[in-house]
Design an enzyme around this catalytic site. Structure first.
Site, PDB file in Angstrom:
ATOM      1  N   VAL A  95       0.831  -1.202   0.000  1.00  0.00           N
ATOM      2  CA  VAL A  95       0.000   0.000   0.000  1.00  0.00           C
ATOM      3  C   VAL A  95       0.867   1.253   0.000  1.00  0.00           C
ATOM      4  CG1 VAL A  95      -1.803   1.268   1.213  1.00  0.00           C
ATOM      5  CG2 VAL A  95      -1.892  -1.224   1.107  1.00  0.00           C
ATOM      6  N   TYR A  96       1.912   1.268   0.838  1.00  0.00           N
ATOM      7  CA  TYR A  96       2.836   2.408   0.835  1.00  0.00           C
ATOM      8  C   TYR A  96       3.441   2.592  -0.556  1.00  0.00           C
ATOM      9  CZ  TYR A  96       6.972   5.232   1.830  1.00  0.00           C
ATOM     10  OH  TYR A  96       7.939   6.207   1.812  1.00  0.00           O
ATOM     11  N   GLY A  97       3.907   1.492  -1.159  1.00  0.00           N
ATOM     12  CA  GLY A  97       4.483   1.579  -2.502  1.00  0.00           C
ATOM     13  C   GLY A  97       3.472   2.060  -3.529  1.00  0.00           C
TER      14      GLY A  97
END
Length: 250
Positions: free
Chosen positions: A157-159
């Site tokens: 999700v961060y990526g």
């Protein structure tokens, strides 16, 4: 011969009260820019940074604004223009990364929503203002991550938030045709900041330290130097690109 000095450029640096953002603010001030130190909380750190920049001969103000809030971002640009007469450089450094990085299936709604609110909508809000308020010849420097190339489990999700930033960077550069404004992104690798170190074991940190061929973590000053290049006169022919500042990690 015209010997009049050019007026100093004005830079807004979001999330600038500490870590990489503070290093960027200090570096741009040393390069002769007026700096707007944006923060969402921690006014003590922001005020201390402004004082340190002034003590070093630079010029800065601190402005509180939540980049995920469109009205706050408009007020941030208003404050910069009121203090310094305009804005030339926008550095979208503000971002969050949870200390525990769950797999996609284990990521809750609150974590997903907060990551996209700050990391994507925050940069969207500032770029939307920059489209009409940055002066001719300005620069936008966004922040991605080298995790996109590494594809490490737990960073899905961060990526994804940073992959969105890379896409927006490339397209926004084209949408600003005719304004002589460059738009680029910096994608750091592991960098020794509280955001990165928080929640990681010493074994994990040591393993990541050895991953790059240069066998060390990046420093905030390493990343600030890359930003200064893209925001300065030597980076004017670089546009719509993502610069992976990671010591050769990926």
């Amino acid at each position: 011969m015209n010997t009049a000095a050019k007026p100093a450029k004005v830079a807004i640096v979001t999330g600038a009260s500490r870590g990489i953002g503070a290093a960027i603010a200090r570096r741009l001030a040393r390069d002769g820019m007026h700096v707007v130190v944006n923060y969402a909380s921690g006014n003590i750190e922001a005020d201390a940074l402004v004082a340190a920049i002034a003590a070093d001969g630079g010029s800065a103000i601190a402005v509180k604004a939540n980049v995920a809030d469109a009205a706050d971002v408009q007020a941030l640009f208003d404050a910069a223009e009121a203090a310094f007469g305009g804005v030339d450089v926008l550095v979208n450094n503000a971002g969050i990364m949870p200390p525990v990085l769950p797999a996609l299936a284990d990521t809750d709604d609150a974590t997903f929503d907060s990551l996209f609110a700050i990391n994507v909508k925050g940069s969207f809000n500032t770029m939307r203002q920059a489209a009409t308020r940055l002066r001719h010849g300005g620069s936008v420097v966004n922040f991605s991550t080298s995790v996109i190339g590494l594809a490490l489990p737990g960073y899905s999700v961060y990526g994804a938030t940073k992959a969105a930033i890379e896409t927006m960077t490339n397209i926004f550069a084209k949408e600003l045709r005719g304004k002589n404004i460059t738009v680029n992104a910096v994608a750091p690798g592991p960098t020794a900041t509280a955001l990165f170190l928080n929640g990681k074991t010493e074994e994990t940190i040591e393993r990541m330290r050895k991953m790059a061929p240069l066998e060390r973590l990046g420093t905030p000053d390493d990343i600030a130097a890359a930003v200064a290049f893209l925001a300065g006169p030597d980076g004017r022919w670089v546009n719509g690109q993502t610069l992976r500042a990671n010591g050769g990690l990926v």
